[in-house]
Design an enzyme around this catalytic site. Sequence first.
Site, PDB file in Angstrom:
ATOM      1  N   MET A  28       0.829  -1.231   0.124  1.00 14.10           N
ATOM      2  CA  MET A  28       0.009  -0.139   0.074  1.00 14.10           C
ATOM      3  C   MET A  28       0.892   1.218  -0.042  1.00 14.10           C
ATOM      4  SD  MET A  28      -3.414  -1.089   2.001  1.00 14.10           S
ATOM      5  CE  MET A  28      -2.846  -0.907   3.607  1.00 14.10           C
ATOM      6  N   GLY A  29       2.267   1.091  -0.352  1.00 19.04           N
ATOM      7  CA  GLY A  29       3.125   2.217  -0.459  1.00 19.04           C
ATOM      8  C   GLY A  29       3.655   2.672   0.956  1.00 19.04           C
ATOM      9  N   HIS A  35       9.583  -3.427   3.259  1.00 16.44           N
ATOM     10  CA  HIS A  35       9.284  -3.665   1.840  1.00 16.44           C
ATOM     11  C   HIS A  35      10.405  -3.847   0.904  1.00 16.44           C
ATOM     12  CE1 HIS A  35       5.583  -0.805   3.389  1.00 16.44           C
ATOM     13  NE2 HIS A  35       5.146  -2.046   2.809  1.00 16.44           N
ATOM     14  N   GLN A  59     -10.212  -2.489   2.368  1.00 17.51           N
ATOM     15  CA  GLN A  59      -9.917  -3.304   3.792  1.00 17.51           C
ATOM     16  C   GLN A  59      -9.800  -2.140   5.037  1.00 17.51           C
ATOM     17  OE1 GLN A  59      -5.846  -4.033   1.681  1.00 17.51           O
ATOM     18  NE2 GLN A  59      -5.033  -3.822   3.906  1.00 17.51           N
ATOM     19  N   LYS A 147       5.239  -9.697   9.562  1.00 18.36           N
ATOM     20  CA  LYS A 147       4.488  -8.901  10.602  1.00 18.36           C
ATOM     21  C   LYS A 147       3.012  -8.877  10.706  1.00 18.36           C
ATOM     22  CE  LYS A 147       3.962  -4.443  10.581  1.00 18.36           C
ATOM     23  NZ  LYS A 147       2.427  -4.269  10.833  1.00 18.36           N
ATOM     24  N   ASP A 148       2.278  -9.337   9.271  1.00 19.20           N
ATOM     25  CA  ASP A 148       0.985  -9.450   9.209  1.00 19.20           C
ATOM     26  C   ASP A 148       0.876 -10.787   9.059  1.00 19.20           C
ATOM     27  OD1 ASP A 148       0.093  -6.563   9.069  1.00 19.20           O
ATOM     28  OD2 ASP A 148       1.654  -6.618   7.216  1.00 19.20           O
ATOM     29  N   GLN A 151      -2.744 -12.040   8.179  1.00 19.91           N
ATOM     30  CA  GLN A 151      -2.988 -11.915   6.519  1.00 19.91           C
ATOM     31  C   GLN A 151      -2.217 -12.865   5.891  1.00 19.91           C
ATOM     32  OE1 GLN A 151      -2.769  -7.879   4.686  1.00 19.91           O
ATOM     33  NE2 GLN A 151      -0.745  -8.460   4.291  1.00 19.91           N
ATOM     34  N   SER A 184       4.239   1.080   8.210  1.00 20.40           N
ATOM     35  CA  SER A 184       3.992   2.388   7.687  1.00 20.40           C
ATOM     36  C   SER A 184       3.367   3.296   8.734  1.00 20.40           C
ATOM     37  CB  SER A 184       2.958   2.397   6.407  1.00 20.40           C
ATOM     38  OG  SER A 184       3.673   1.263   5.548  1.00 20.40           O
ATOM     39  N   ARG A 185       2.747   2.531   9.838  1.00 18.02           N
ATOM     40  CA  ARG A 185       1.942   3.267  10.467  1.00 18.02           C
ATOM     41  C   ARG A 185       2.742   4.184  11.805  1.00 18.02           C
ATOM     42  NH1 ARG A 185      -3.693   1.838  10.998  1.00 18.02           N
ATOM     43  NH2 ARG A 185      -4.285   0.366   9.488  1.00 18.02           N
TER      44      ARG A 185
END
Length: 282
Positions: A28-29, A35, A59, A147-148, A151, A184-185
């Site tokens: 998601m950039g 990444h 999502q 990490k996910d 998912q 990213s958060r």
Amino acid sequence: MTLIHSTEQLAIWRSSILDQTIAFVPTMGALHEGHIALIKRAAEQCDIVVVSVFVNALQFGDSSDFDRYPRSIESDHELSSAAGASIVFAPTTVEMFPPNFDNYVTPSPIAEQFEGASRPGHFAGVVTVVNRLFDLVQPHTAIFGAKDYQQVAVIRDMARALHPSLRILCSETIRDSDGLALSSRNSRLSPLARAKAVVIPNALFALRSAFNAGQLDCATLVQVARNILDTEQELAVEYLVVVDSQTLKCHVDVVAKDSIVLFAGIIDGVRLIDNIELKLFA
Ligand code: PAF
């Protein structure tokens, strides 16, 4: 590196690839070192690396979370290229989900708990967009970050059913020097909250040390981590569980199989997740 925005351009490019293998890194950039590690691993696996950059509204339950999601498209292109990507696919929402789009995917039951319970509809949005991206890119291998963890499990189930010849790889979590998992958060944390967030990896590492020292009782292991997390009053723990690493089912009593500790919590209004593996025969 070629930047592609439309599905039509992507289809033209894809039909020109005959004998080479394609590794795909959906994102998601707001790319960070996590990444970059995925893109580098992708480049080791296949001839061509495709990175997608698409902030998927499907999502996000909360539209303000979607609006606040960090966007840095120019640096995303530069970083992808430097890490070894040949194609960056950065579609618009209409390209991804045209008005006649109806191929919504239902995630497997593994999606129901933890992230799925905290964020209703989240995994349906993830598998719908990832399935669409797999259809468009037609990769041989796709790589996701550990990490996910849930998912990756949900995407594996989806790929097994809808893209059986696709290989799904899971790459280890990349951490900052103090242990905080890259996300990213993290850029949304104030400097103070960023410093406080280090209790999360500290707690998970302490739990793993207790496990490696022979402690197998789940409640005791969770308490080891809780004792550290509870020192930080700004942190609201959402879940902290020891589960089977394949089924994601909670252990009733003791850790009897390879397991994973899943964590989610909110600090400074930012929801962070992390996890750590417990290997019985490491
Ligand atoms: O992990 C992410 O960044 C997203 O969930 C993904 C897999 C790119 C789907 O939008």
